[in-house]
Design an enzyme around this catalytic site. Structure first.
Site, short mmCIF file in Angstrom:
data_model
loop_
_atom_site.label_atom_id
_atom_site.label_comp_id
_atom_site.label_asym_id
_atom_site.label_seq_id
_atom_site.Cartn_x
_atom_site.Cartn_y
_atom_site.Cartn_z
N SER A 1 0.83 -1.21 0.00
CA SER A 1 0.00 0.00 0.00
C SER A 1 0.86 1.25 0.00
O SER A 1 0.39 2.33 -0.37
CB SER A 1 -0.88 0.04 1.24
OG SER A 1 -1.78 -1.03 1.24
N HIS B 1 -2.28 -3.29 -6.50
CA HIS B 1 -2.83 -2.86 -5.21
C HIS B 1 -4.32 -3.13 -5.15
O HIS B 1 -5.13 -2.41 -5.74
CB HIS B 1 -2.52 -1.37 -4.97
CG HIS B 1 -2.88 -0.91 -3.60
ND1 HIS B 1 -3.69 0.18 -3.36
CD2 HIS B 1 -2.58 -1.43 -2.38
CE1 HIS B 1 -3.84 0.32 -2.05
NE2 HIS B 1 -3.18 -0.64 -1.44
N GLU C 1 -5.25 -0.98 -8.37
CA GLU C 1 -4.32 0.02 -8.90
C GLU C 1 -3.10 -0.74 -9.43
O GLU C 1 -2.46 -1.48 -8.69
CB GLU C 1 -3.92 1.01 -7.81
CG GLU C 1 -5.08 1.92 -7.40
CD GLU C 1 -4.78 2.81 -6.20
OE1 GLU C 1 -5.24 3.96 -6.21
OE2 GLU C 1 -4.11 2.34 -5.25
N ASN D 1 -5.24 6.35 -1.98
CA ASN D 1 -4.78 6.80 -0.66
C ASN D 1 -4.17 8.20 -0.72
O ASN D 1 -4.26 8.95 0.25
CB ASN D 1 -3.77 5.80 -0.08
CG ASN D 1 -4.45 4.52 0.36
OD1 ASN D 1 -5.68 4.44 0.44
ND2 ASN D 1 -3.67 3.49 0.65
N1 LIG Z 1 -5.49 -4.54 4.79
C1 LIG Z 1 -5.67 -3.68 3.80
O1 LIG Z 1 -6.61 -2.88 3.80
C2 LIG Z 1 -4.75 -3.68 2.62
C3 LIG Z 1 -5.22 -3.18 1.40
C4 LIG Z 1 -4.38 -3.21 0.29
C5 LIG Z 1 -3.10 -3.72 0.41
N2 LIG Z 1 -2.66 -4.18 1.60
C6 LIG Z 1 -1.28 -4.72 1.67
O2 LIG Z 1 -1.35 -6.13 1.68
C7 LIG Z 1 -0.23 -6.63 2.41
C8 LIG Z 1 -0.72 -7.58 3.49
O3 LIG Z 1 -1.57 -6.87 4.36
P1 LIG Z 1 -2.69 -7.56 5.25
O4 LIG Z 1 -3.66 -6.51 5.58
O5 LIG Z 1 -3.16 -8.82 4.60
O6 LIG Z 1 -1.86 -7.89 6.56
P2 LIG Z 1 -2.03 -9.08 7.60
O7 LIG Z 1 -1.38 -8.60 8.84
O8 LIG Z 1 -3.42 -9.59 7.63
O9 LIG Z 1 -1.14 -10.21 6.95
C9 LIG Z 1 0.26 -10.13 6.85
C10 LIG Z 1 0.80 -11.53 6.64
O10 LIG Z 1 2.21 -11.47 6.48
C11 LIG Z 1 2.76 -12.56 7.15
N3 LIG Z 1 4.15 -12.26 7.46
C12 LIG Z 1 4.65 -11.46 8.43
N4 LIG Z 1 5.99 -11.46 8.40
C13 LIG Z 1 6.34 -12.28 7.37
C14 LIG Z 1 7.57 -12.72 6.85
N5 LIG Z 1 8.73 -12.32 7.39
N6 LIG Z 1 7.54 -13.53 5.79
C15 LIG Z 1 6.39 -13.95 5.25
N7 LIG Z 1 5.20 -13.60 5.72
C16 LIG Z 1 5.18 -12.77 6.77
C17 LIG Z 1 1.90 -12.76 8.37
O11 LIG Z 1 1.99 -14.08 8.83
C18 LIG Z 1 0.52 -12.45 7.82
O12 LIG Z 1 -0.06 -13.62 7.28
C19 LIG Z 1 0.54 -5.42 2.93
O13 LIG Z 1 1.59 -5.13 2.04
C20 LIG Z 1 -0.50 -4.32 2.90
O14 LIG Z 1 0.06 -3.04 2.74
C21 LIG Z 1 -3.46 -4.20 2.71
#
Ligand SMILES: NC(=O)c1ccc[n+]([C@@H]2O[C@H](COP(=O)([O-])OP(=O)(O)OC[C@H]3O[C@@H](n4cnc5c(N)ncnc54)[C@H](O)[C@@H]3O)[C@@H](O)[C@H]2O)c1
Length: 293
Positions: free
Chosen positions: A127, A148, A160, A198
């Site tokens: 993000s 994204h 995106e 964003n």
């Molecule tokens: N939540 C949102 O609204 C949203 C929207 C768009 C994009 N994103 C992006 O998506 C990505 C994931 O976000 P999320 O909301 O699913 O987070 P989340 O916290 O639900 O999941 C993160 C995952 O990463 C894993 N993780 C942590 N450290 C790790 C490592 N060293 N190696 C491998 N895996 C590891 C964790 O086990 C977890 O499953 C991020 O880059 C975030 O910016 C999130």
């Protein structure tokens, strides 16, 4: 005249890295669209839990009459959970959705570079981090691009598509074609903090917090004004509580750093609430009190 449109690379199998909210949502989206999905996490258990979360989400869609039980079962069967990224050897597209931490993502991209076949497209769902920094962690930066998605990925229609200065044209074309197949609306943007949504949304949310901080208007009146006068589905404070105040603060800090615009500095009231542990719906209290789920 424009150059002839470039054709994308064929995509049959998709790897999704991660086991959190976005990874399971994205795995569901690809499986529903008919792709074979390899869902890889740091352990087989985490990957299985993520697949189970997809199963629950699909079951909800069946309950709501949005899909048949047969289609849901077929979609779930297309997802293969695994505890090793070695199982990405045959994927045509790898989508990374692990923690929002540049070092974690760079390490993952170095791994993808080792395990994925030549010509595989490598995508990040970051993000706020520079996509090009992920690209530079590989020996094939031309194959790296941002995809994204929005949360929840199965429901939100937008992706995106973020090209870096190093992204190849056919990689961009591949992702555009894949977005059409998974029935998402793709928009293109540059590799800059906040992308489109964003970058426009968070300065607005921050300005709403400043209005409350200055006792210019109440949060109830601001939410009502933006819903009834601005046509927004949620007011800024409703949205901040849903997104999470900590997540919002982190995004505002990134925007402030990238654009060096003093007006983008996070409102002190937002920092104060985060320091107090009032993070929004997830903690039961943010700008408003919420019944705990
Ligand atoms: N939540 C949102 O609204 C949203 C929207 C768009 C994009 N994103 C992006 O998506 C990505 C994931 O976000 P999320 O909301 O699913 O987070 P989340 O916290 O639900 O999941 C993160 C995952 O990463 C894993 N993780 C942590 N450290 C790790 C490592 N060293 N190696 C491998 N895996 C590891 C964790 O086990 C977890 O499953 C991020 O880059 C975030 O910016 C999130």
């Amino acid at each position: 005249a424009d150059a002839a449109p470039v054709a994308g690379r064929p995509v049959r199998a998709v790897g999704v890295a991660g086991s959190g909210t976005m990874a399971s949502g994205i795995a569901e989206v690809f499986a529903k669209a008919g792709y074979e999905v390899v869902l890889a996490a740091r352990s087989a258990e985490k990957a299985q839990t993520a697949k189970a979360r997809v199963g629950k989400s699909l079951a909800r869609s069946v309950d709501k009459g949005r899909m048949s039980a047969e289609d849901a079962a077929r979609a779930l069967e297309r997802i293969t959970p695994t505890g090793t990224y070695d199982d990405f050897a045959d994927v045509d597209l790898a989508v990374e959705a692990v923690a929002e931490d540049l070092e974690v993502k760079r390490q993952l991209f170095a791994t993808l570079d080792k395990v994925c076949k030549a010509g595989a497209v490598l995508a990040t769902t970051t993000s706020s981090l520079p996509v090009v920094a992920c690209a530079r962690a590989t020996s094939r930066p031309q194959d790296v691009i941002g995809m994204h998605f929005f949360n929840p990925a199965p429901a939100m229609k937008l992706v995106e598509v973020v090209r870096t200065v190093l992204t190849a044209d056919d990689v961009h074309a591949t992702v555009r074609e894949v977005c059409a197949k998974i029935r998402k609306h793709a928009v293109d943007c540059g590799d800059r903090a906040g992308f489109i949504v964003n970058a426009l949304l968070f300065p607005y949310l921050n300005n709403a917090v400043k209005m409350v901080q200055e006792h210019y208007a109440t949060l109830d009146d601001i939410d009502a004004a933006m819903k009834l006068g601005g046509g927004y589905p949620m007011g800024p404070f409703e949205l901040l509580d849903v997104v999470g105040l900590d997540v919002s603060l982190a995004i505002e800090k990134v925007l402030h750093r990238e654009f060096r615009d003093p007006g983008l500095a996070p409102a002190p009231l937002l920092e104060h609430l985060v320091a107090a542990g009032c993070l929004g719906r997830k903690t039961g209290r943010g700008f408003r009190e919420h019944a705990r789920r």
